[in-house]
Motif scaffolding. Structure first.
Motif, PDB file in Angstrom:
ATOM      1  N   GLU A 170       0.827  -1.201   0.000  1.00  0.00           N
ATOM      2  CA  GLU A 170       0.000   0.000   0.000  1.00  0.00           C
ATOM      3  C   GLU A 170       0.870   1.264   0.000  1.00  0.00           C
ATOM      4  N   ALA A 171       1.964   1.207   0.775  1.00  0.00           N
ATOM      5  CA  ALA A 171       2.853   2.367   0.809  1.00  0.00           C
ATOM      6  C   ALA A 171       3.501   2.596  -0.552  1.00  0.00           C
ATOM      7  N   ALA A 172       3.879   1.495  -1.209  1.00  0.00           N
ATOM      8  CA  ALA A 172       4.487   1.628  -2.537  1.00  0.00           C
ATOM      9  C   ALA A 172       3.489   2.206  -3.524  1.00  0.00           C
ATOM     10  N   ARG A 173       2.233   1.704  -3.443  1.00  0.00           N
ATOM     11  CA  ARG A 173       1.199   2.239  -4.334  1.00  0.00           C
ATOM     12  C   ARG A 173       0.945   3.729  -4.060  1.00  0.00           C
ATOM     13  N   LEU A 174       0.942   4.069  -2.770  1.00  0.00           N
ATOM     14  CA  LEU A 174       0.714   5.468  -2.413  1.00  0.00           C
ATOM     15  C   LEU A 174       1.854   6.352  -2.939  1.00  0.00           C
ATOM     16  N   ARG A 175       3.094   5.851  -2.794  1.00  0.00           N
ATOM     17  CA  ARG A 175       4.224   6.621  -3.304  1.00  0.00           C
ATOM     18  C   ARG A 175       4.134   6.759  -4.813  1.00  0.00           C
ATOM     19  N   ALA A 176       3.779   5.650  -5.463  1.00  0.00           N
ATOM     20  CA  ALA A 176       3.670   5.706  -6.935  1.00  0.00           C
ATOM     21  C   ALA A 176       2.566   6.666  -7.358  1.00  0.00           C
ATOM     22  N   SER A 177       1.460   6.626  -6.629  1.00  0.00           N
ATOM     23  CA  SER A 177       0.354   7.527  -6.959  1.00  0.00           C
ATOM     24  C   SER A 177       0.761   8.977  -6.751  1.00  0.00           C
ATOM     25  N   ARG A 178       1.449   9.271  -5.674  1.00  0.00           N
ATOM     26  CA  ARG A 178       1.906  10.626  -5.412  1.00  0.00           C
ATOM     27  C   ARG A 178       2.905  11.072  -6.471  1.00  0.00           C
ATOM     28  N   GLU A 179       3.771  10.118  -6.823  1.00  0.00           N
ATOM     29  CA  GLU A 179       4.761  10.448  -7.855  1.00  0.00           C
ATOM     30  C   GLU A 179       4.063  10.772  -9.188  1.00  0.00           C
ATOM     31  N   ALA A 181       0.986  11.822  -9.543  1.00  0.00           N
ATOM     32  CA  ALA A 181       0.279  13.096  -9.387  1.00  0.00           C
ATOM     33  C   ALA A 181       1.254  14.274  -9.527  1.00  0.00           C
ATOM     34  N   ALA A 182       2.423  14.112  -8.890  1.00  0.00           N
ATOM     35  CA  ALA A 182       3.419  15.187  -8.998  1.00  0.00           C
ATOM     36  C   ALA A 182       3.880  15.354 -10.433  1.00  0.00           C
ATOM     37  N   GLU A 183       4.050  14.209 -11.124  1.00  0.00           N
ATOM     38  CA  GLU A 183       4.474  14.277 -12.521  1.00  0.00           C
ATOM     39  C   GLU A 183       3.405  14.943 -13.391  1.00  0.00           C
ATOM     40  N   LEU A 184       2.167  14.591 -13.152  1.00  0.00           N
ATOM     41  CA  LEU A 184       1.087  15.211 -13.923  1.00  0.00           C
ATOM     42  C   LEU A 184       1.023  16.717 -13.647  1.00  0.00           C
ATOM     43  N   LYS A 185       1.197  17.064 -12.392  1.00  0.00           N
ATOM     44  CA  LYS A 185       1.178  18.490 -12.047  1.00  0.00           C
ATOM     45  C   LYS A 185       2.332  19.217 -12.709  1.00  0.00           C
ATOM     46  N   GLN A 187       3.862  18.302 -15.452  1.00  0.00           N
ATOM     47  CA  GLN A 187       3.586  18.391 -16.882  1.00  0.00           C
ATOM     48  C   GLN A 187       2.541  19.482 -17.183  1.00  0.00           C
ATOM     49  N   GLU A 188       1.580  19.561 -16.282  1.00  0.00           N
ATOM     50  CA  GLU A 188       0.545  20.588 -16.466  1.00  0.00           C
ATOM     51  C   GLU A 188       1.154  21.988 -16.383  1.00  0.00           C
ATOM     52  N   GLU A 189       2.022  22.186 -15.422  1.00  0.00           N
ATOM     53  CA  GLU A 189       2.662  23.482 -15.261  1.00  0.00           C
ATOM     54  C   GLU A 189       3.525  23.811 -16.482  1.00  0.00           C
ATOM     55  N   GLU A 190       4.238  22.807 -16.971  1.00  0.00           N
ATOM     56  CA  GLU A 190       5.053  23.033 -18.167  1.00  0.00           C
ATOM     57  C   GLU A 190       4.168  23.396 -19.355  1.00  0.00           C
ATOM     58  N   LEU A 191       3.051  22.701 -19.420  1.00  0.00           N
ATOM     59  CA  LEU A 191       2.147  22.988 -20.533  1.00  0.00           C
ATOM     60  C   LEU A 191       1.601  24.419 -20.429  1.00  0.00           C
ATOM     61  N   LEU A 192       1.281  24.813 -19.245  1.00  0.00           N
ATOM     62  CA  LEU A 192       0.777  26.174 -19.045  1.00  0.00           C
ATOM     63  C   LEU A 192       1.846  27.202 -19.375  1.00  0.00           C
ATOM     64  N   ARG A 193       3.045  26.948 -18.963  1.00  0.00           N
ATOM     65  CA  ARG A 193       4.121  27.895 -19.266  1.00  0.00           C
ATOM     66  C   ARG A 193       4.368  27.977 -20.771  1.00  0.00           C
ATOM     67  N   SER A 194       4.227  26.808 -21.403  1.00  0.00           N
ATOM     68  CA  SER A 194       4.471  26.822 -22.853  1.00  0.00           C
ATOM     69  C   SER A 194       3.364  27.570 -23.599  1.00  0.00           C
ATOM     70  N   LEU A 195       2.216  27.687 -23.015  1.00  0.00           N
ATOM     71  CA  LEU A 195       1.102  28.366 -23.670  1.00  0.00           C
ATOM     72  C   LEU A 195       1.103  29.862 -23.392  1.00  0.00           C
ATOM     73  N   GLU A 196       1.812  30.327 -22.458  1.00  0.00           N
ATOM     74  CA  GLU A 196       1.803  31.728 -22.060  1.00  0.00           C
ATOM     75  C   GLU A 196       2.335  32.631 -23.194  1.00  0.00           C
ATOM     76  N   PRO A 197       3.424  32.408 -23.944  1.00  0.00           N
ATOM     77  CA  PRO A 197       3.873  33.293 -25.037  1.00  0.00           C
ATOM     78  C   PRO A 197       2.828  33.421 -26.121  1.00  0.00           C
ATOM     79  N   ASP A 198       2.211  32.333 -26.460  1.00  0.00           N
ATOM     80  CA  ASP A 198       1.193  32.389 -27.500  1.00  0.00           C
ATOM     81  C   ASP A 198       0.073  33.319 -27.101  1.00  0.00           C
ATOM     82  N   ALA A 199      -0.283  33.303 -25.870  1.00  0.00           N
ATOM     83  CA  ALA A 199      -1.367  34.200 -25.391  1.00  0.00           C
ATOM     84  C   ALA A 199      -0.905  35.645 -25.446  1.00  0.00           C
ATOM     85  N   ALA A 200       0.393  35.913 -25.227  1.00  0.00           N
ATOM     86  CA  ALA A 200       0.894  37.285 -25.231  1.00  0.00           C
ATOM     87  C   ALA A 200       0.970  37.852 -26.634  1.00  0.00           C
TER      88      ALA A 200
END
Length: 204
Positions: A170-179, A181-185, A187-200
């Motif tokens: 369970e601890a391994a699954r929790l760590r993997a899930s957190r990892e 989630a952190a990776e998705l976050k 990636q999401e932040e990178e995606l948002l940053r990459s979209l910011e110049p286009d908006a400008a």
């Protein structure tokens, strides 16, 4: 029959023969002779004195016979001897009877002691057997309790091992899930940053 009993029977038979041969006329004429003879007859008639003091009884009859045959000048001493002999026969008969009774009581006492000893030994054996069985039952119960305790301990250890395994997974699954989630976050932040110049660059 032992030699002692044979001698006693022989003397008793001889004494009876002397009694039967007693001159009744002379005994009737002499009151002392009759009195002493009556005492001897009383001894013979008492079954408690059967076979007792045969020698003393024979000597008493002989002394009474001597008294019956004694001359006048010898009579006093003959009477004294006869009195002593008859009294001795009575005492000896009573003594032998008492000794026989004491011997019988001693034998009975010995038998009772032996019986009591046998019963005590039987009770001791029964008590020892009872204690042995009780000890065996207690030992078996202790062994059963030890086996139960060991089985319960092993079951607890197995349960703890299983729980530890489950917790680790369970601890391994929790760590993997957190990892993830952190990776998705990230990636999401990178995606948002990459979209910011286009908006400008878009016209207002």
């Amino acid at each position: 029959m032992t030699g002692r009993n044979a001698s006693a029977s022989l003397l008793a038979g001889l004494a009876l023969a002397l009694l039967l041969a007693w001159p009744p006329a002379r005994a009737a004429e002499d009151p002392d002779v009759a009195r002493l003879q009556q005492r001897l007859v009383a001894i013979d008639a008492d079954m408690a004195f059967a076979g007792m003091a045969p020698l003393e009884r024979l000597q008493a009859r002989q002394a009474v016979d001597a008294l019956a045959a004694a001359r006048a000048r010898q009579r006093a001493s003959a009477l004294q001897v006869a009195e002593w002999r008859v009294e001795t026969a009575e005492i000896a008969a009573r003594t032998d009877a008492a000794r026989r009774a004491i011997d019988r009581l001693d034998r009975e006492r010995t038998d009772l002691l032996l019986e009591a000893s046998r019963r005590e030994a039987a009770r001791a054996r029964q008590e020892a057997e009872r204690l042995r069985i009780q000890t065996q039952i207690q030992a078996e119960e202790s062994a059963r309790l030890r086996e139960t305790a060991e089985a319960e301990s092993m079951a607890r250890q197995e349960a703890e091992t299983v729980l530890q395994g489950v917790s680790s997974r369970e601890a391994a699954r929790l760590r993997a899930s957190r990892e993830r989630a952190a990776e998705l976050k990230r990636q999401e932040e990178e995606l948002l940053r990459s979209l910011e110049p286009d908006a400008a660059t878009q016209p207002r």
